[in-house]
Design an enzyme around this catalytic site. Structure first.
Site, PDB file in Angstrom:
ATOM      1  N   HIS A 134     -25.428  79.585  62.372  1.00 35.61           N
ATOM      2  CA  HIS A 134     -26.763  79.295  61.826  1.00 35.61           C
ATOM      3  C   HIS A 134     -27.644  80.553  61.892  1.00 35.61           C
ATOM      4  O   HIS A 134     -28.343  80.899  60.934  1.00 35.61           O
ATOM      5  CB  HIS A 134     -27.373  78.130  62.611  1.00 35.61           C
ATOM      6  CG  HIS A 134     -28.783  77.799  62.254  1.00 35.61           C
ATOM      7  ND1 HIS A 134     -29.112  76.793  61.367  1.00 35.61           N
ATOM      8  CD2 HIS A 134     -29.962  78.335  62.654  1.00 35.61           C
ATOM      9  CE1 HIS A 134     -30.426  76.727  61.250  1.00 35.61           C
ATOM     10  NE2 HIS A 134     -30.974  77.658  62.022  1.00 35.61           N
ATOM     11  N   GLU A 135     -27.600  81.239  63.023  1.00 40.28           N
ATOM     12  CA  GLU A 135     -28.417  82.450  63.168  1.00 40.28           C
ATOM     13  C   GLU A 135     -27.931  83.559  62.228  1.00 40.28           C
ATOM     14  O   GLU A 135     -28.736  84.291  61.641  1.00 40.28           O
ATOM     15  CB  GLU A 135     -28.408  82.931  64.624  1.00 40.28           C
ATOM     16  CG  GLU A 135     -29.016  81.945  65.626  1.00 40.28           C
ATOM     17  CD  GLU A 135     -30.453  81.566  65.286  1.00 40.28           C
ATOM     18  OE1 GLU A 135     -31.185  82.398  64.739  1.00 40.28           O
ATOM     19  OE2 GLU A 135     -30.828  80.401  65.542  1.00 40.28           O
ATOM     20  N   HIS A 138     -29.348  82.986  58.838  1.00 39.84           N
ATOM     21  CA  HIS A 138     -30.744  83.434  58.663  1.00 39.84           C
ATOM     22  C   HIS A 138     -30.779  84.928  58.309  1.00 39.84           C
ATOM     23  O   HIS A 138     -31.571  85.363  57.471  1.00 39.84           O
ATOM     24  CB  HIS A 138     -31.538  83.237  59.957  1.00 39.84           C
ATOM     25  CG  HIS A 138     -32.096  81.850  60.142  1.00 39.84           C
ATOM     26  ND1 HIS A 138     -32.813  81.184  59.174  1.00 39.84           N
ATOM     27  CD2 HIS A 138     -32.075  81.008  61.223  1.00 39.84           C
ATOM     28  CE1 HIS A 138     -33.196  79.997  59.640  1.00 39.84           C
ATOM     29  NE2 HIS A 138     -32.752  79.860  60.877  1.00 39.84           N
ATOM     30  N   GLU A 193     -34.591  76.715  56.999  1.00 39.82           N
ATOM     31  CA  GLU A 193     -33.757  76.060  58.024  1.00 39.82           C
ATOM     32  C   GLU A 193     -32.600  75.316  57.372  1.00 39.82           C
ATOM     33  O   GLU A 193     -31.452  75.384  57.830  1.00 39.82           O
ATOM     34  CB  GLU A 193     -34.578  75.078  58.861  1.00 39.82           C
ATOM     35  CG  GLU A 193     -35.477  75.714  59.906  1.00 39.82           C
ATOM     36  CD  GLU A 193     -34.732  76.614  60.878  1.00 39.82           C
ATOM     37  OE1 GLU A 193     -33.506  76.442  61.088  1.00 39.82           O
ATOM     38  OE2 GLU A 193     -35.377  77.516  61.419  1.00 39.82           O
TER      39      GLU A 193
HETATM   40 ZN    ZN Z   1     -32.927  78.284  62.182  1.00 40.10          ZN
END
Ligand code: ZN
Length: 302
Positions: A134-135, A138, A193
């Site tokens: 997830h990071e 981003h 997100e």
């Molecule tokens: Zn996030």
């Protein structure tokens, strides 16, 4: 000389931002060949990396870093494997902060920090990988600098361009506006997100993990947050984990990731790393956690 009102320019840029989301991101076999970071961005990749490096140094000055080369090497290895299976175009570093928080964050340009508390909470390696993926997403989608760009565009809508231009791309403008650097880069809107969740499960899948590890990790975070509000760090709770987000992730996994006969769910090495961290806790006196990080940059221009 023709004058284009700043507000019109800002409107055009905003329209360009909207169309930037049209790229095809549904096909995991195209990972690495699609420009997921596309969009209006005042930062070159080089500038983004330099900014991240500076912020990372600040984090390391303020946080208590985990002094355990075995854990650090493992975390970095898991992270690099995911990066190789991602759309990211910058080199990454993964570092562990010695604190109980269930948290992780990425700075612009590929600097990822995870708290030891996250490793303790993730029972299986695929759950831990879900947070790293997830990071990484981003960073791959360049959410931090695109968001900073959006904020600058919003601001120049109300002031003459000639004044706004010299500050573009620099950190001085944000400081002048009294915006906290950390929240500029560490809090994301709901759309970002959702995109990081979406890309993250693809990277897990491409790296051989069971993408359902993301669902079980999200469920754990949601349950913890419900039981003990604030336990999942403030940074995660900006856009908290909720049933809708978990359900959406499950749907996306079912829709775009063909099931495989075998996945990595967890490894004995991961179990060993967790035991190491838990044993460390038992061998030392309780201590207060790392205080909330306050990151700031000295006044600096380009
Ligand atoms: Zn996030």
């Amino acid at each position: 000389m023709r004058c284009i009102p700043a507000v019109v320019t800002a409107g055009l840029l905003a329209a360009a931002l909207l169309s930037a989301g049209d790229q095809k991101k549904d096909d995991p076999s195209q990972i690495g060949n699609r420009d997921v970071g596309k969009g209006v961005n005042f930062y070159s990749l080089e500038k983004e990396m330099a900014l991240g490096r500076q912020l990372a140094q600040e984090v390391k000055r303020q946080a208590k870093m985990l002094d355990d080369p075995i854990v650090n090497e493992f975390v970095n290895r898991v992270g690099q494997n995911l990066v190789r299976n991602s759309d990211a175009k910058v080199p990454f570093t993964f570092q562990v902060i010695d604190g109980p928080e269930v948290n992780a964050f990425a700075l612009p340009g590929g600097y990822v920090f995870v708290y030891a508390g996250l490793l303790k909470m993730a029972d299986e390696e695929d759950e831990f990988a879900a947070v790293l993926a997830h990071e990484i997403a981003h960073v791959a989608a360049r959410h931090m600098t695109r968001q900073a760009t959006r904020q600058q565009i919003a601001r120049i809508g109300s002031i003459p361009l000639g004044i706004a231009l010299p500050g573009w791309g620099g950190v001085a403008a944000w400081q002048g506006a009294g915006l906290g650097i950390p929240m500029t880069f560490l809090s994301f809107d709901r759309r970002d997100e959702a995109e990081a969740d979406y890309l993250g499960v693809q990277y897990m899948y491409a790296a051989g993990y069971d993408p359902n590890g993301a669902v079980s990790m999200f469920e754990k975070m949601e349950a913890l947050e419900r039981k003990d509000p604030g336990a999942v760090s403030r940074l995660f709770s900006t856009h908290p984990m909720d049933a809708e987000r978990i359900g959406k992730t499950q749907q996306e996994i079912n829709r775009i990731l063909p099931s495989r006969a075998e996945y990595v769910v967890t490894t004995s090495e991961y179990a060993g790393i967790r035991e190491r961290l838990l044993a460390r806790d038992n061998n030392r006196k309780p201590e207060t956690s790392t205080p909330h990080l306050k990151i700031s940059l000295g006044a600096k221009d380009e």
